[in-house]
Design an enzyme around this catalytic site. Structure first.
Site, PDB file in Angstrom:
ATOM      1  N   TYR A 136       0.801  -1.235   0.000  1.00 54.04           N
ATOM      2  CA  TYR A 136       0.000   0.000   0.000  1.00 54.04           C
ATOM      3  C   TYR A 136       0.828   1.276   0.000  1.00 54.04           C
ATOM      4  CZ  TYR A 136      -4.202  -2.752   0.654  1.00 54.04           C
ATOM      5  OH  TYR A 136      -5.229  -3.633   0.474  1.00 54.04           O
ATOM      6  N   LYS A 186       1.947 -15.310   3.923  1.00 57.15           N
ATOM      7  CA  LYS A 186       2.067 -16.272   2.831  1.00 57.15           C
ATOM      8  C   LYS A 186       3.563 -16.518   2.659  1.00 57.15           C
ATOM      9  CE  LYS A 186       0.292 -18.692  -0.564  1.00 57.15           C
ATOM     10  NZ  LYS A 186      -0.645 -19.824  -0.389  1.00 57.15           N
ATOM     11  N   ASP A 219      -4.418 -17.908   2.674  1.00 58.63           N
ATOM     12  CA  ASP A 219      -5.488 -18.633   1.972  1.00 58.63           C
ATOM     13  C   ASP A 219      -6.188 -19.599   2.932  1.00 58.63           C
ATOM     14  OD1 ASP A 219      -3.029 -19.918   1.990  1.00 58.63           O
ATOM     15  OD2 ASP A 219      -3.237 -20.816   0.004  1.00 58.63           O
ATOM     16  N   ASP A 243      -6.415  -6.167   4.963  1.00 59.95           N
ATOM     17  CA  ASP A 243      -7.544  -5.532   4.285  1.00 59.95           C
ATOM     18  C   ASP A 243      -8.561  -6.596   3.867  1.00 59.95           C
ATOM     19  OD1 ASP A 243      -9.149  -3.714   3.025  1.00 59.95           O
ATOM     20  OD2 ASP A 243      -7.743  -3.203   1.441  1.00 59.95           O
ATOM     21  N   ASP A 247     -12.509  -7.944   6.041  1.00 58.46           N
ATOM     22  CA  ASP A 247     -13.848  -7.897   5.448  1.00 58.46           C
ATOM     23  C   ASP A 247     -14.562  -9.227   5.659  1.00 58.46           C
ATOM     24  OD1 ASP A 247     -13.426  -5.308   4.612  1.00 58.46           O
ATOM     25  OD2 ASP A 247     -14.158  -5.645   2.577  1.00 58.46           O
TER      26      ASP A 247
HETATM   27 MG    MG Z   1     -11.249  -2.894   2.853  1.00 54.50          MG
END
Ligand code: MG
Ligand code: NAI
Length: 375
Positions: A136, A186, A219, A243, A247
């Site tokens: 980011y 990962k 994952d 991120d 969710d």
């Molecule tokens: Mg988000």
């Protein structure tokens, strides 16, 4: 004790849910004997359309003087997507060194979840997302643009400094809770970044011998989270993975109207910022259909961060007990408007009739922040 707050209601349902959260804050102040000085800052679509301003130096300077920021949501169909989000939210997180994005994933009693058979006892974890680096930081380049040979390189930045800051905070939080910390990454594919995260976990973990360590690939995390969230207490992860998995976490706990978040500055140089995870919801704005629970729980987290742990836990209890009574979590079916729900939560806080939430994150957060402040 008085705390100085900057209030950024923003756009759409932002001002509606923030007003409800402030009604609840009024009641909390009365009951627990502290006060806040609040300054409203007009950042968002209307302000941008009227003035062309996003986050100015001047706004940053004045925000820096506050103890915390309570944020609603920004975004409007009248402004190209991305301008306000990048120009205000991401800019604020960076300017205020909000090193950590904290997302509790807790299913409260009586709140509907789409995961069949999931019970509140099995869903109480906190995701600590590194909030300043990874993919980011806008590093990368494009060559041969506009030709069939176009190449895009997107880099991820990982520093010992920022990882250590996030991991140490996560260990502190786990120490105050059920004493288990899971790294989500990962490492088998992103080997360079993975090596660094693992090395930091090892070194910092040695300072917290009573905290059990675990590791899960991102994952696999997407499989474990809905099926066996009880495997987790505190999860620490990088910006991108955080991120995504947060969710998924929000879904477990009843979705957008319920989920809360904090962007934490932990070195005391600038204020932290607390916001519901939802956006400005232009489709329902102005109708009183937004659920204020996410904003109220974010405000509770803010109180925990400010060291008002008892008030924070009481706001959490009152909010979630009102939430449990709702026939639906959003829209007309809620059976009460956003403002009425704010009043109802405030009332329940005043009369103390809500069942007390056990093992409140808000209390844990207050303990961790007090520990950080006092060395
Ligand atoms: Mg988000
Ligand atoms: P959104 O979160 O605003 O809405 C998605 C859906 O959830 C809509 O159907 C909305 O009605 C519903 N919803 C949202 N909050 C709710 C609440 N409190 N109670 C009940 N229902 C609720 O996301 P969307 O529609 O993708 O974005 C709308 C605008 O918000 C865009 O401009 C977007 O960029 C911005 N946005 C801003 C964020 C922020 O300020 N942190 C975060 C996400 C989006």
């Amino acid at each position: 004790m008085s705390h100085s707050l900057a209030v950024l209601p923003g756009d759409g349902v932002g001002p509606e849910v923030v007003a409800a959260a402030l009604t609840v804050l009024d009641a909390a102040e009365e009951k627990f004997g502290f006060s806040t000085e609040r300054v409203e800052v007009p950042l968002g679509a209307d302000h941008y359309l009227a003035t062309g301003e996003l986050l100015t130096e001047e706004a940053v300077g004045s925000l820096r003087g506050h103890d915390a920021i309570l944020f609603g949501a920004i975004g409007s169909p009248k402004v190209t997507p991305g301008i306000l989000e990048r120009g205000i939210i991401l800019a604020l997180r960076a300017a205020m060194t909000q090193a950590i994005n904290l997302r509790p994933v807790r299913l409260y009693p009586g709140v509907p979840t789409p995961i069949a058979g999931l019970t509140p006892e099995r869903c109480d974890l906190v995701i600590v997302r590194e909030n300043t680096e990874g993919a980011y930081v806008a590093r990368g380049s494009t060559v041969h643009a506009g030709t069939p040979a176009q190449v895009a390189v997107q880099e991820s930045v990982n520093t010992w400094y920022a990882i250590e800051r996030a991991v140490d905070f996560a260990f502190r939080l786990a120490s105050a809770r059920r004493k288990k910390l899971t790294l989500c990454h990962k490492t088998n594919v992103l080997v360079e970044a993975g090596k660094l995260w693992l090395a930091v976990m090892d070194e910092v973990g040695a300072r917290y011998p009573d905290v059990e360590q675990d590791y899960v690939h991102v994952d696999a995390m997407c499989m474990h989270l809905p099926v066996s969230p009880d495997r987790f207490d505190v999860v620490v992860t990088d910006n991108l993975f955080g991120d995504i998995v947060t969710d998924l976490g929000a879904v477990l706990q009843g979705g957008l109207g319920v989920a809360a978040s904090g962007n934490l500055n932990i070195d005391g140089t600038s204020p932290s910022m607390f916001e519901p995870i939802h956006g400005s919801a232009p489709d329902i704005a102005g109708r009183g259909w937004a659920n204020p629970a996410g904003a109220c729980l974010s405000m509770a987290m803010m109180l925990g961060h400010l060291g008002e742990g008892e008030a924070a836990a009481a706001v959490e209890s009152a909010t979630t007990s009102v939430l449990a009574d709702l026939p639906a979590l959003a829209g007309e079916g809620m059976g009460a408007s956003t403002a009425e729900l704010g009043e109802r939560i405030a009332e329940r806080l005043r009369d103390g009739s809500a069942p007390q939430v056990t093992g409140s994150l808000m209390n844990d957060l207050a303990a961790v922040m007090n520990g950080l402040r006092h060395g």
